[in-house]
Design a protein around this motif. Structure first.
Motif, PDB file in Angstrom:
ATOM      1  N   GLN A  77       0.857  -1.182   0.000  1.00  0.00           N
ATOM      2  CA  GLN A  77       0.000   0.000   0.000  1.00  0.00           C
ATOM      3  C   GLN A  77       0.902   1.243   0.000  1.00  0.00           C
ATOM      4  N   PRO A  78       0.413   2.337  -0.600  1.00  0.00           N
ATOM      5  CA  PRO A  78       1.267   3.536  -0.676  1.00  0.00           C
ATOM      6  C   PRO A  78       1.595   4.108   0.703  1.00  0.00           C
ATOM      7  N   CYS A  79       2.699   4.826   0.804  1.00  0.00           N
ATOM      8  CA  CYS A  79       3.045   5.530   2.040  1.00  0.00           C
ATOM      9  C   CYS A  79       2.046   6.663   2.261  1.00  0.00           C
ATOM     10  N   SER A  80       1.669   6.872   3.501  1.00  0.00           N
ATOM     11  CA  SER A  80       0.863   8.053   3.814  1.00  0.00           C
ATOM     12  C   SER A  80       1.783   9.266   3.841  1.00  0.00           C
ATOM     13  N   ASN A  81       1.185  10.450   3.779  1.00  0.00           N
ATOM     14  CA  ASN A  81       1.987  11.670   3.898  1.00  0.00           C
ATOM     15  C   ASN A  81       2.772  11.690   5.199  1.00  0.00           C
ATOM     16  N   GLN A  82       2.132  11.185   6.246  1.00  0.00           N
ATOM     17  CA  GLN A  82       2.802  11.189   7.542  1.00  0.00           C
ATOM     18  C   GLN A  82       4.034  10.272   7.535  1.00  0.00           C
ATOM     19  N   THR A  83       3.888   9.110   6.904  1.00  0.00           N
ATOM     20  CA  THR A  83       5.028   8.198   6.818  1.00  0.00           C
ATOM     21  C   THR A  83       6.146   8.791   5.970  1.00  0.00           C
ATOM     22  N   LEU A  84       5.775   9.425   4.852  1.00  0.00           N
ATOM     23  CA  LEU A  84       6.806  10.059   4.019  1.00  0.00           C
ATOM     24  C   LEU A  84       7.568  11.080   4.838  1.00  0.00           C
ATOM     25  N   SER A  85       6.824  11.869   5.597  1.00  0.00           N
ATOM     26  CA  SER A  85       7.447  12.884   6.413  1.00  0.00           C
ATOM     27  C   SER A  85       8.395  12.261   7.440  1.00  0.00           C
ATOM     28  N   SER A  86       7.930  11.182   8.070  1.00  0.00           N
ATOM     29  CA  SER A  86       8.751  10.513   9.074  1.00  0.00           C
ATOM     30  C   SER A  86      10.001   9.873   8.456  1.00  0.00           C
ATOM     31  N   LEU A  87       9.833   9.251   7.282  1.00  0.00           N
ATOM     32  CA  LEU A  87      10.982   8.662   6.572  1.00  0.00           C
ATOM     33  C   LEU A  87      12.053   9.712   6.272  1.00  0.00           C
ATOM     34  N   ILE A  88      11.608  10.813   5.687  1.00  0.00           N
ATOM     35  CA  ILE A  88      12.571  11.837   5.278  1.00  0.00           C
ATOM     36  C   ILE A  88      13.195  12.500   6.498  1.00  0.00           C
ATOM     37  N   SER A  89      12.368  12.748   7.518  1.00  0.00           N
ATOM     38  CA  SER A  89      12.923  13.348   8.739  1.00  0.00           C
ATOM     39  C   SER A  89      13.977  12.439   9.353  1.00  0.00           C
ATOM     40  N   ASN A  90      13.677  11.125   9.390  1.00  0.00           N
ATOM     41  CA  ASN A  90      14.644  10.195   9.975  1.00  0.00           C
ATOM     42  C   ASN A  90      15.950  10.184   9.177  1.00  0.00           C
ATOM     43  N   ILE A  91      15.843  10.134   7.853  1.00  0.00           N
ATOM     44  CA  ILE A  91      17.066  10.084   7.034  1.00  0.00           C
ATOM     45  C   ILE A  91      17.840  11.402   7.147  1.00  0.00           C
ATOM     46  N   THR A  92      17.117  12.516   7.052  1.00  0.00           N
ATOM     47  CA  THR A  92      17.848  13.787   7.086  1.00  0.00           C
ATOM     48  C   THR A  92      18.450  14.046   8.467  1.00  0.00           C
ATOM     49  N   ALA A  93      17.793  13.537   9.522  1.00  0.00           N
ATOM     50  CA  ALA A  93      18.386  13.711  10.850  1.00  0.00           C
ATOM     51  C   ALA A  93      19.555  12.738  11.051  1.00  0.00           C
ATOM     52  N   GLY A  94      19.336  11.457  10.720  1.00  0.00           N
ATOM     53  CA  GLY A  94      20.363  10.445  10.964  1.00  0.00           C
ATOM     54  C   GLY A  94      21.573  10.615  10.057  1.00  0.00           C
ATOM     55  N   CYS A  95      21.363  11.215   8.890  1.00  0.00           N
ATOM     56  CA  CYS A  95      22.453  11.373   7.919  1.00  0.00           C
ATOM     57  C   CYS A  95      22.792  12.841   7.711  1.00  0.00           C
ATOM     58  N   ALA A  96      22.506  13.671   8.725  1.00  0.00           N
ATOM     59  CA  ALA A  96      22.665  15.121   8.569  1.00  0.00           C
ATOM     60  C   ALA A  96      24.076  15.513   8.120  1.00  0.00           C
ATOM     61  N   ASN A  97      25.096  14.935   8.771  1.00  0.00           N
ATOM     62  CA  ASN A  97      26.470  15.320   8.424  1.00  0.00           C
ATOM     63  C   ASN A  97      26.835  14.882   7.018  1.00  0.00           C
ATOM     64  N   ASP A  98      26.408  13.666   6.675  1.00  0.00           N
ATOM     65  CA  ASP A  98      26.705  13.127   5.351  1.00  0.00           C
ATOM     66  C   ASP A  98      26.026  13.968   4.274  1.00  0.00           C
ATOM     67  N   LEU A  99      24.764  14.344   4.546  1.00  0.00           N
ATOM     68  CA  LEU A  99      24.023  15.120   3.546  1.00  0.00           C
ATOM     69  C   LEU A  99      24.552  16.545   3.441  1.00  0.00           C
ATOM     70  N   SER A 100      25.002  17.085   4.564  1.00  0.00           N
ATOM     71  CA  SER A 100      25.490  18.466   4.491  1.00  0.00           C
ATOM     72  C   SER A 100      26.775  18.533   3.667  1.00  0.00           C
ATOM     73  N   ALA A 101      27.543  17.424   3.699  1.00  0.00           N
ATOM     74  CA  ALA A 101      28.727  17.371   2.843  1.00  0.00           C
ATOM     75  C   ALA A 101      28.336  17.412   1.364  1.00  0.00           C
ATOM     76  N   LEU A 102      27.098  17.010   1.063  1.00  0.00           N
ATOM     77  CA  LEU A 102      26.610  17.045  -0.319  1.00  0.00           C
ATOM     78  C   LEU A 102      25.851  18.342  -0.616  1.00  0.00           C
ATOM     79  N   GLY A 103      25.876  19.269   0.338  1.00  0.00           N
ATOM     80  CA  GLY A 103      25.244  20.559   0.098  1.00  0.00           C
ATOM     81  C   GLY A 103      23.801  20.665   0.577  1.00  0.00           C
ATOM     82  N   PHE A 104      23.332  19.641   1.279  1.00  0.00           N
ATOM     83  CA  PHE A 104      21.955  19.673   1.756  1.00  0.00           C
ATOM     84  C   PHE A 104      21.921  20.281   3.153  1.00  0.00           C
ATOM     85  N   SER A 105      21.046  21.252   3.345  1.00  0.00           N
ATOM     86  CA  SER A 105      20.949  21.863   4.666  1.00  0.00           C
ATOM     87  C   SER A 105      19.682  21.387   5.358  1.00  0.00           C
TER      88      SER A 105
END
Ligand SMILES: *[C@@H]1O[C@H](CO)[C@@H](O)[C@H](O)[C@H]1NC(C)=O
Ligand SMILES: *[C@@H]1O[C@H](CO)[C@@H](O)[C@H](O)[C@H]1NC(C)=O
Ligand SMILES: *[C@@H]1O[C@H](CO)[C@@H](O)[C@H](O)[C@H]1NC(C)=O
Ligand SMILES: *[C@@H]1O[C@H](CO)[C@@H](O)[C@H](O)[C@H]1NC(C)=O
Ligand SMILES: *[C@@H]1O[C@H](CO)[C@@H](O)[C@H](O)[C@H]1NC(C)=O
Length: 266
Positions: A77-105
């Motif tokens: 079944q498709p992801c809900s908006n809430q799940t998408l938000s939680s997925l992205i928040s988890n990745i951007t928080a857990g990988c914050a340093n790695d992503l910032s090295a790629l220019g993501f703030s």
């Protein structure tokens, strides 16, 4: 975009396992490993993603693993908006340093979340289109065609292929020509056009119909293409009695996927 993000994460993590010079932080690794066993992340078949890629060696084609992962994701079944938000928040928080090295703030997180929420259902429908003749996902057929033209799409080859390909415009044009006007692309075009009217401008539409013929832009669903995204009307995956095409619900698979991640990261 989400698929790309997820694929990039796992490709990067498998690449990390083989080439320690690719530097993914411990925190990011455990975030990705956590997603693999998270029930919330099943809507993108995160466990299947890890299972498919964790044991892939650098000379083996990625087409089979991509196909297995996507087929499994389409049957969820498709992801809900809430799940998408939680997925992205988890990745951007857990990988914050790695992503910032790629220019993501981290201040971009909210923008990414709303863009993914907006485009996800359409991207999912396009990715889950199936060629009923070959019984493959359209994406899989396309990757197989690309592979036939340029050589094995393996981790070791992709860099070389991409650079030689873009240096060879004849080859590129020939492939684009043969891939552009198929029923799969027509179905993708229809999907995008109905979800985001205006995104494909009328100028683009007329150049598309002059390349592919007026039948291409008539809006009719090609009979040789079907939809496999569960939860979308007309999908072949809506039979509630049907088992998932890929055993993503199997705890064993999830655990062995997780185990492989730890083996690679050890
Ligand atoms: C790996 O990343 C960390 C933090 O992101 C950094 O401090 C370290 O210098 C990097 N190591 C290499 C070899 O690039
Ligand atoms: C991949 O192929 C190259 C060249 O044939 C070889 O040197 C390398 O050991 C292979 N790597 C793996 C993981 O099989
Ligand atoms: C994000 O992390 C929280 C806390 O660890 C967890 O409860 C949630 O399921 C995670 N979200 C996803 C989509 O995996
Ligand atoms: C999900 O969020 C997007 C924008 O963030 C919105 O356009 C869409 O209607 C939402 N979908 C649902 C099912 O609420
Ligand atoms: C669909 O599958 C058939 C049979 O394998 C193949 O001839 C055709 O090119 C495929 N269509 C696309 C768009 O890949």
């Amino acid at each position: 975009m989400l698929f790309a993000l997820a694929a990039a994460s796992v490709l990067a993590s498998t690449a990390y396992a083989q080439t320690p010079s690719l530097n993914i932080s411990q925190g990011c690794q455990s975030t990705l490993a956590g997603l693999a066993v998270s029930s919330d992340a099943q809507c993108i078949n995160a466990s299947g993603l890890v299972t498919a890629f964790a044991t892939l060696d650098a000379n083996t084609s990625i087409v089979g693993p991509v196909n297995n992962w996507l087929s499994g994701a389409c049957s969820q079944q498709p992801c809900s908006n809430q799940t998408l938000s939680s997925l992205i928040s988890n990745i951007t928080a857990g990988c914050a340093n790695d992503l910032s090295a790629l220019g993501f703030s981290s201040s971009d997180t909210q923008t990414v979340i709303s863009e993914v929420q907006q485009f996800y259902p359409t991207v999912r429908e396009v990715v889950c289109l199936k060629n009923s003749t070959s019984n493959n996902l359209c994406v899989t057929d396309l990757l197989n065609d690309v592979q036939g033209a340029v050589g094995t799409l393996s981790e070791n080859n992709i860099g070389t292929i991409v650079s030689s390909f873009f240096g060879n415009t004849d080859k590129l044009q020939a492939l684009l020509k043969s891939a552009a006007c198929t029923d799969c692309v027509k179905a993708a075009y229809n999907t995008i056009n109905s979800k985001f009217p205006g995104l494909i401008t009328s100028d683009d539409q007329s150049s598309i119909s002059s390349t592919c013929g007026s039948g291409f832009t008539d809006g009719k669903t090609p009979s040789s293409v079907s939809q496999t995204a569960a939860g979308v009307s007309g999908s072949s995956n809506n039979n509630s009695g049907a088992l998932a095409a890929f055993p993503v619900t199997s705890l064993t698979v999830a655990l062995s996927g997780l185990a492989s991640v730890f083996v690679f990261f050890a």
